[in-house]
Write an enzyme that holds these catalytic residues in place. Sequence first.
Site, mmCIF file in Angstrom:
data_model
loop_
_atom_site.group_PDB
_atom_site.id
_atom_site.type_symbol
_atom_site.label_atom_id
_atom_site.label_comp_id
_atom_site.label_asym_id
_atom_site.label_seq_id
_atom_site.Cartn_x
_atom_site.Cartn_y
_atom_site.Cartn_z
ATOM 1 N N LYS A 119 57.501 -7.050 13.705
ATOM 2 C CA LYS A 119 56.466 -8.087 13.537
ATOM 3 C C LYS A 119 57.044 -9.345 12.899
ATOM 4 O O LYS A 119 56.666 -10.464 13.241
ATOM 5 C CB LYS A 119 55.308 -7.546 12.661
ATOM 6 C CG LYS A 119 54.616 -6.339 13.269
ATOM 7 C CD LYS A 119 53.561 -5.779 12.336
ATOM 8 C CE LYS A 119 54.127 -5.147 11.092
ATOM 9 N NZ LYS A 119 54.886 -3.908 11.282
ATOM 10 N N HIS A 175 59.491 -7.187 6.368
ATOM 11 C CA HIS A 175 59.578 -7.881 7.650
ATOM 12 C C HIS A 175 60.905 -8.612 7.733
ATOM 13 O O HIS A 175 61.188 -9.501 6.929
ATOM 14 C CB HIS A 175 58.402 -8.857 7.807
ATOM 15 C CG HIS A 175 57.070 -8.173 7.909
ATOM 16 N ND1 HIS A 175 55.888 -8.838 8.123
ATOM 17 C CD2 HIS A 175 56.737 -6.856 7.850
ATOM 18 C CE1 HIS A 175 54.889 -7.962 8.186
ATOM 19 N NE2 HIS A 175 55.389 -6.765 8.015
ATOM 20 N N THR A 176 61.702 -8.222 8.720
ATOM 21 C CA THR A 176 63.075 -8.737 8.808
ATOM 22 C C THR A 176 63.187 -9.861 9.828
ATOM 23 O O THR A 176 62.680 -9.749 10.945
ATOM 24 C CB THR A 176 64.036 -7.607 9.231
ATOM 25 O OG1 THR A 176 63.674 -6.426 8.524
ATOM 26 C CG2 THR A 176 65.482 -7.976 8.965
#
Length: 455
Positions: free
Chosen positions: A16, A41-42
């Site tokens: 995401k 979240h990367t």
Amino acid sequence: MPGTVIVGTQWGDEGKGKLTDLLTKQMQVVVRYQGGHNAGHTIVVDGESFALQLVPSGILYPWVTPVIGNGVVVDPAVLVAEIDGLEARGVDCSRLKVSGNAHLIMPYHSELDRLTERKLGKNSLGTTKRGIGPAYADKAARVGLRVQDLLDPKIFREKLEVVLKEKNLILAKIHNRLPLSADDIADLYLGELRTRIEPMIADSVGLVHDALEEGANVLFEGAQATFLDLDHGTYPFVTSSNPVAGGALIGAGVGPMHIQRVIGVAKAYITRVGAGPFPTELFDDNGDALVDRGHEYGTNTGRRRRPGWFDAVMVRQAVRLNSLTELAVTKLDVLDAFDTLKVCVAYEADGQKYLHPPYHQSILHKVKPVYEELPGWNLDLTAATTLDDLPEAAKSYLQFLSDACGVPVGLVGVGPGREQFVQFTDTSVSEDDDDDDDDWDDEDTGVVGPGILVI
Ligand code: GDP
Ligand code: IMO
Ligand code: MG
């Protein structure tokens, strides 16, 4: 003007963050609407990796206003540390806004999350131990402290003293722990943390609506995922918020008519962290290969993620629960080395076939997946940028997923990097409802499935 929701369709970590970053190019406001620093979240830019927990993934674009919405639970110490970490790397966080209505994660929340998990022993949920569940529980019980309470030390102190009495009883009587001191907590929260957070506190609902009225594009960034949803997930093995698209309405304060697109993110396979049912879970070499090739270890917790084949029953349900307009399939490249791929198209239990997850959890625990086998492609996809770069077997796999889930595929991830994706270029959505596969592999347009312009 249009709002776009990004929502996980599986059990989290679908990519995401990367998708939010990609879409932010055309956004003016990016809002996190639920969850807290249980999220990781990367985003990978020029080989540099950013693992965001609370700060919306739009932060890397200088024109964007990133907003932590009212539906988020905020640990102020974590937020300040995250901002400091980003600023040390040259990311300007001065535009970040935090809703005054967002609830605070307090020291007793994380402590109780850890202690409860420990007490549950083999029945533990495998939470991130970040205090998420206890903070949302206090919100529902109406004894939570909110970000805006930081602005009024007297009210903060009064609320804290009331709630801490009960928390200290629980800590002492149930967990045999020493009480926490209201003075210590007040000093921590109303001192440096308040000073740092005060300038960011905003009327986030007003801000989002002003932006929408001015014609801005607003992105609502979901954390966790559909099957970790408190209402629709595999309860009790869920998080304590509503990651589904409906959660964006509540967690950011907008009505449904503001949402134009709902993009579901799905890995080309599936993973889960923590306990809970998992029909397509793999315990064999294929599972190990998915974990190794996909680097399937928690972004923040480092835990090994449980791997499995793509489960179309779940994503089909996610299409319903979120009104998905399109699907972004990530990590297709992780499947590059497999000769044969499996996709679960239905479940079976007690002689009955299920195309959607059975509502009764005991049935879900015993279902067996019904698989379709598809050929792999044994080619490195990581440099693919157009549909023509994808081998036929990869296109067929995507077509199969799209067909099985009943949603167009709009974008495909082929690596962690910002530039590693393949976008479908046709903007026309098929109006033809029949199941004729001819709709899907149109050589003239080069589109696999009904095409949607994602970026
Ligand atoms: P999120 O929580 O949904 O934002 O996902 P995470 O960041 O926790 O986990 C996704 C992981 O996959 C991260 O390490 C991403 O850098 C990586 N990733 C995202 N998209 C792709 C892709 O298409 N291919 C590969 N190989 N990795 C990807
Ligand atoms: P992102 O946004 C994957 C899981 C935990 C646990 C359950 C409850 O990065 O996709 P919690 O701490 O929320 O009470 O834990 O939910 N979980 C996630 N799994 N990705 C996440 O976030 C998750 N956030 C929570 O592992 O099983
Ligand atoms: Mg994650």
